[in-house]
Design a protein around this motif. Sequence first.
Motif, PDB file in Angstrom:
ATOM      1  N   LEU A 117      -6.855  -7.764  -1.301  1.00  0.00           N
ATOM      2  CA  LEU A 117      -7.765  -8.674  -0.605  1.00  0.00           C
ATOM      3  C   LEU A 117      -7.538 -10.107  -1.069  1.00  0.00           C
ATOM      4  N   VAL A 118      -7.357 -10.287  -2.371  1.00  0.00           N
ATOM      5  CA  VAL A 118      -7.075 -11.625  -2.908  1.00  0.00           C
ATOM      6  C   VAL A 118      -5.749 -12.135  -2.361  1.00  0.00           C
TER       7      VAL A 118
ATOM      8  N   THR B 188      -7.009  -2.489  -4.342  1.00  0.00           N
ATOM      9  CA  THR B 188      -7.553  -2.969  -3.065  1.00  0.00           C
ATOM     10  C   THR B 188      -8.118  -4.380  -3.222  1.00  0.00           C
ATOM     11  N   THR B 189      -8.776  -4.643  -4.331  1.00  0.00           N
ATOM     12  CA  THR B 189      -9.282  -5.990  -4.588  1.00  0.00           C
ATOM     13  C   THR B 189      -8.135  -6.986  -4.716  1.00  0.00           C
ATOM     14  N   LEU B 190      -7.073  -6.584  -5.385  1.00  0.00           N
ATOM     15  CA  LEU B 190      -5.894  -7.437  -5.521  1.00  0.00           C
ATOM     16  C   LEU B 190      -5.259  -7.724  -4.160  1.00  0.00           C
TER      17      LEU B 190
ATOM     18  N   TYR C 144       0.825  -1.203   0.000  1.00  0.00           N
ATOM     19  CA  TYR C 144       0.000   0.000   0.000  1.00  0.00           C
ATOM     20  C   TYR C 144       0.863   1.259   0.000  1.00  0.00           C
TER      21      TYR C 144
ATOM     22  N   PHE D 275      -9.543   0.909  -6.517  1.00  0.00           N
ATOM     23  CA  PHE D 275     -10.451  -0.209  -6.247  1.00  0.00           C
ATOM     24  C   PHE D 275      -9.838  -1.526  -6.736  1.00  0.00           C
ATOM     25  N   LYS D 276      -9.212  -1.479  -7.892  1.00  0.00           N
ATOM     26  CA  LYS D 276      -8.576  -2.675  -8.455  1.00  0.00           C
ATOM     27  C   LYS D 276      -7.410  -3.137  -7.566  1.00  0.00           C
TER      28      LYS D 276
ATOM     29  N   ARG E  61     -10.933   3.915  -9.994  1.00  0.00           N
ATOM     30  CA  ARG E  61     -10.927   2.536 -10.484  1.00  0.00           C
ATOM     31  C   ARG E  61      -9.594   1.821 -10.200  1.00  0.00           C
TER      32      ARG E  61
END
Length: 130
Positions: free
Chosen positions: A64-65, A60-62, A20, A57-58, A54
């Motif tokens: 989380l995965v 952050t999703t990565l 991050y 968000f992408k 976007r």
Amino acid sequence: MFRFENINILFFLLAIPLLYVGYYLYLKNFKSRLKKYGNPQLIRQLAPQFSTSRPFFKFTTLMLVLFLLIIALARPQFGSKLKDIKREGIELVIALDVSNSMMAEDIAPNRLARAKQAINTLVTKMNDDK
């Protein structure tokens, strides 16, 4: 009881905050490079499909995965723990003749019923035996 099989894998979770920070520095550098090309409002008019939220968000999703993948690699386990217990006892096999000769009533009520009663008594007295 909850535990992880590979607890050392969880140290990779420390990489997520570092990623991050790296992403923040990347965005800061990207915005400064974008200002070198021209006025941000003019660039926004030239590329209206460009979104600033976007990519976040992408990312952050990565992350989380990545978090869930690290947890999965650590192999979380629920339930009780199996223990090897040594028992001393005997293993018993009972063979019973069930032919018509066992229906003879020389022993009351008959030989087969008497054998079943004897086997039942024997099995109820066995504690740790098989």
